[in-house]
Design a protein around this motif. Sequence first.
Motif, mmCIF file in Angstrom:
data_model
loop_
_atom_site.group_PDB
_atom_site.id
_atom_site.type_symbol
_atom_site.label_atom_id
_atom_site.label_comp_id
_atom_site.label_asym_id
_atom_site.label_seq_id
_atom_site.Cartn_x
_atom_site.Cartn_y
_atom_site.Cartn_z
ATOM 1 N N SER A 255 0.821 -1.212 0.000
ATOM 2 C CA SER A 255 0.000 0.000 0.000
ATOM 3 C C SER A 255 0.852 1.257 0.000
ATOM 4 C CB SER A 255 -0.930 0.008 1.219
ATOM 5 O OG SER A 255 -0.180 -0.074 2.418
ATOM 6 N N ILE A 256 2.062 1.179 0.541
ATOM 7 C CA ILE A 256 2.932 2.355 0.553
ATOM 8 C C ILE A 256 3.351 2.688 -0.871
ATOM 9 C CG2 ILE A 256 5.091 3.305 1.453
ATOM 10 C CD1 ILE A 256 4.742 1.383 3.853
ATOM 11 N N SER A 257 3.666 1.679 -1.667
ATOM 12 C CA SER A 257 3.951 1.901 -3.086
ATOM 13 C C SER A 257 2.686 2.276 -3.847
ATOM 14 C CB SER A 257 4.565 0.642 -3.712
ATOM 15 O OG SER A 257 5.825 0.351 -3.148
ATOM 16 N N HIS A 258 1.564 1.685 -3.451
ATOM 17 C CA HIS A 258 0.275 1.977 -4.082
ATOM 18 C C HIS A 258 -0.068 3.455 -3.915
ATOM 19 C CE1 HIS A 258 -3.939 0.278 -5.043
ATOM 20 N NE2 HIS A 258 -4.064 1.596 -5.045
ATOM 21 N N GLY A 259 0.249 4.023 -2.728
ATOM 22 C CA GLY A 259 0.015 5.452 -2.527
ATOM 23 C C GLY A 259 -0.575 5.845 -1.199
ATOM 24 N N SER A 260 -0.767 4.881 -0.300
ATOM 25 C CA SER A 260 -1.492 5.174 0.941
ATOM 26 C C SER A 260 -0.979 6.416 1.652
ATOM 27 C CB SER A 260 -1.408 3.984 1.897
ATOM 28 O OG SER A 260 -2.289 2.969 1.490
ATOM 29 N N ASN A 261 -1.925 7.350 1.870
ATOM 30 C CA ASN A 261 -1.737 8.615 2.590
ATOM 31 C C ASN A 261 -0.910 9.638 1.815
ATOM 32 O OD1 ASN A 261 -3.252 7.474 4.594
ATOM 33 N ND2 ASN A 261 -1.613 7.341 6.096
ATOM 34 N N ALA A 262 -0.636 9.378 0.538
ATOM 35 C CA ALA A 262 -0.031 10.421 -0.297
ATOM 36 C C ALA A 262 -1.068 11.509 -0.556
ATOM 37 C CB ALA A 262 0.463 9.835 -1.609
ATOM 38 N N ALA A 263 -0.594 12.675 -0.953
ATOM 39 C CA ALA A 263 -1.502 13.801 -1.163
ATOM 40 C C ALA A 263 -2.278 13.691 -2.465
ATOM 41 C CB ALA A 263 -0.712 15.112 -1.140
ATOM 42 N N SER A 264 -1.665 13.083 -3.482
ATOM 43 C CA SER A 264 -2.301 13.022 -4.798
ATOM 44 C C SER A 264 -1.586 11.973 -5.635
ATOM 45 C CB SER A 264 -2.238 14.395 -5.481
ATOM 46 O OG SER A 264 -0.913 14.707 -5.879
ATOM 47 N N PRO A 265 -2.154 11.618 -6.794
ATOM 48 C CA PRO A 265 -1.580 10.508 -7.572
ATOM 49 C C PRO A 265 -0.198 10.770 -8.133
ATOM 50 C CG PRO A 265 -3.379 11.554 -8.770
ATOM 51 C CD PRO A 265 -3.424 12.086 -7.381
ATOM 52 N N SER A 266 0.143 12.008 -8.425
ATOM 53 C CA SER A 266 1.476 12.292 -8.963
ATOM 54 C C SER A 266 2.495 12.542 -7.861
ATOM 55 C CB SER A 266 1.444 13.486 -9.921
ATOM 56 O OG SER A 266 1.143 14.685 -9.227
ATOM 57 N N THR A 267 2.059 12.411 -6.586
ATOM 58 C CA THR A 267 2.987 12.622 -5.469
ATOM 59 C C THR A 267 3.086 11.398 -4.565
ATOM 60 O OG1 THR A 267 1.260 13.722 -4.146
ATOM 61 C CG2 THR A 267 2.694 15.123 -5.490
ATOM 62 N N THR A 268 2.702 10.220 -5.064
ATOM 63 C CA THR A 268 3.091 8.993 -4.372
ATOM 64 C C THR A 268 4.607 8.864 -4.501
ATOM 65 O OG1 THR A 268 2.916 7.564 -6.320
ATOM 66 C CG2 THR A 268 0.896 7.919 -5.014
ATOM 67 N N TRP A 269 5.233 8.123 -3.597
ATOM 68 C CA TRP A 269 6.703 8.088 -3.675
ATOM 69 C C TRP A 269 7.206 7.498 -4.997
ATOM 70 C CZ3 TRP A 269 10.013 4.194 -4.545
ATOM 71 C CH2 TRP A 269 9.654 2.887 -4.211
ATOM 72 N N PRO A 270 6.577 6.440 -5.574
ATOM 73 C CA PRO A 270 7.085 5.975 -6.868
ATOM 74 C C PRO A 270 6.941 7.019 -7.983
ATOM 75 C CG PRO A 270 5.766 4.262 -5.818
ATOM 76 C CD PRO A 270 5.525 5.530 -5.069
ATOM 77 N N ALA A 271 5.831 7.767 -7.973
ATOM 78 C CA ALA A 271 5.643 8.798 -8.993
ATOM 79 C C ALA A 271 6.692 9.891 -8.865
ATOM 80 C CB ALA A 271 4.244 9.392 -8.888
ATOM 81 N N LEU A 272 6.983 10.291 -7.637
ATOM 82 C CA LEU A 272 8.004 11.313 -7.422
ATOM 83 C C LEU A 272 9.384 10.803 -7.819
ATOM 84 C CD1 LEU A 272 6.718 12.597 -3.976
ATOM 85 C CD2 LEU A 272 6.713 13.899 -6.105
ATOM 86 N N ALA A 273 9.689 9.554 -7.449
ATOM 87 C CA ALA A 273 10.986 8.980 -7.812
ATOM 88 C C ALA A 273 11.132 8.896 -9.326
ATOM 89 C CB ALA A 273 11.139 7.600 -7.181
ATOM 90 N N ALA A 274 10.049 8.502 -10.010
ATOM 91 C CA ALA A 274 10.091 8.402 -11.466
ATOM 92 C C ALA A 274 10.333 9.767 -12.101
ATOM 93 C CB ALA A 274 8.798 7.796 -11.988
ATOM 94 N N ALA A 275 9.689 10.799 -11.564
ATOM 95 C CA ALA A 275 9.886 12.152 -12.095
ATOM 96 C C ALA A 275 11.333 12.596 -11.907
ATOM 97 C CB ALA A 275 8.927 13.117 -11.412
ATOM 98 N N HIS A 276 11.880 12.349 -10.728
ATOM 99 C CA HIS A 276 13.276 12.717 -10.474
ATOM 100 C C HIS A 276 14.231 11.907 -11.355
ATOM 101 C CE1 HIS A 276 12.807 15.519 -7.166
ATOM 102 N NE2 HIS A 276 12.015 14.674 -6.523
ATOM 103 N N GLY A 277 13.898 10.636 -11.595
ATOM 104 C CA GLY A 277 14.777 9.766 -12.363
ATOM 105 C C GLY A 277 14.593 9.861 -13.856
ATOM 106 N N GLY A 278 13.575 10.603 -14.306
ATOM 107 C CA GLY A 278 13.335 10.764 -15.734
ATOM 108 C C GLY A 278 12.924 9.489 -16.427
ATOM 109 N N VAL A 279 12.081 8.672 -15.749
ATOM 110 C CA VAL A 279 11.637 7.404 -16.321
ATOM 111 C C VAL A 279 10.118 7.360 -16.359
ATOM 112 C CG1 VAL A 279 13.693 6.165 -15.562
ATOM 113 C CG2 VAL A 279 11.690 6.246 -14.060
ATOM 114 N N GLU A 280 9.605 6.419 -17.130
ATOM 115 C CA GLU A 280 8.170 6.201 -17.267
ATOM 116 C C GLU A 280 7.742 5.121 -16.275
ATOM 117 O OE1 GLU A 280 4.606 7.261 -19.415
ATOM 118 O OE2 GLU A 280 6.626 8.070 -19.528
#
Length: 346
Positions: free
Chosen positions: A131-156
């Motif tokens: 659930s932590i990867s899924h997004g539990s308690n994140a503020a929004s879909p583009s700010t889950t930790w995997p989404a943020l990591a992907a943005a920083h890493g320049g990956v899809e």
Amino acid sequence: MVEAQPSGVRIRFRTRATAVELDAVATRRVYAGLPARPDGVYDLLVDGRLAGQQSVPGGNTLTIDIATGTTDHQPGPVGTVSFTGLPDIDKDLEIWLPWDEITELVALRTDAPVASATDDGRRVWLHHGSSISHGSNAASPSTTWPALAAAHGGVELINLGLGGNALLDPFTARTLRDTPADLVSIKIGINLVNADLMRLRAFAPAVHGFLDTIRDGHPTTPLLVVSPIYCPIHEDTPGPASFDPEALPAGEVKFVATGDPAEHVAGKLTLRVIRDELARIVEQRAASDPHLYYLDGLDLYGEPDFAELPLPDRLHPDAATHRRIGERFAKLVFASDGAFAATRSA
């Protein structure tokens, strides 16, 4: 239910449109006797930058009675999110769907033609976790930790986070095996403990089998195994986890571990046991698999982080912690010497 929640899923296209509308039917969870959960958020990104956020009204309601395990589904109407005042230039738009709602897409309307988004050749990162990867308690879909990591890493990102269900299921391994990707990671541990699913004897072979299946489809792809972040209730206490009966009457959701710490001697899993075992397994396999890597979850969120940013319900990180985990993952994993360095793409 969690398979149908579109964590990491977004609608992406290129257009000069200044107005975009999306019709959708959300299915929202309501827990009987507990405060209403916030509505899911749709994030609009313009050329990779957040430009708007909305929630869709209406939709279905799924009422869950924790005490009895029963559910009641009430249908509701289609709702619309509308984004206007967008710049009148060619641009890539992304609408990220809520990570915590089942979402049925009905229609997309724009005031200018749409085309496929720019193909920027980014590597595809396939990730599976709890659930932590899924997004539990994140503020929004583009700010889950995997989404943020992907943005920083320049990956899809393709996010196969399954809340409560990162349980080494063979069907999940087969899905990872059959999904094209340049980079693969699995974050395993917390669900196995809080579900009290298996003992140490079964855990190690299950991990080996899970990795074997992934390798059948991705024989040389960089494959990263990530152990659990810090979670005090399960560091030394096995599961199962349960809702805290003292918090529920006050309308709060908090979790407790109900196992006995002494039971780890008999093979019950704790987070410390799992971290040690995952590190051992990866070290053993890496001798013949040079593209296999290990990341200790404590490097993403450890005891000092808990002192500063405690887990609000004792299990899931808040929005600030998602940001910290995402930034640290990117710094450690996408760096020039990290597991997902550009030079290590298969």
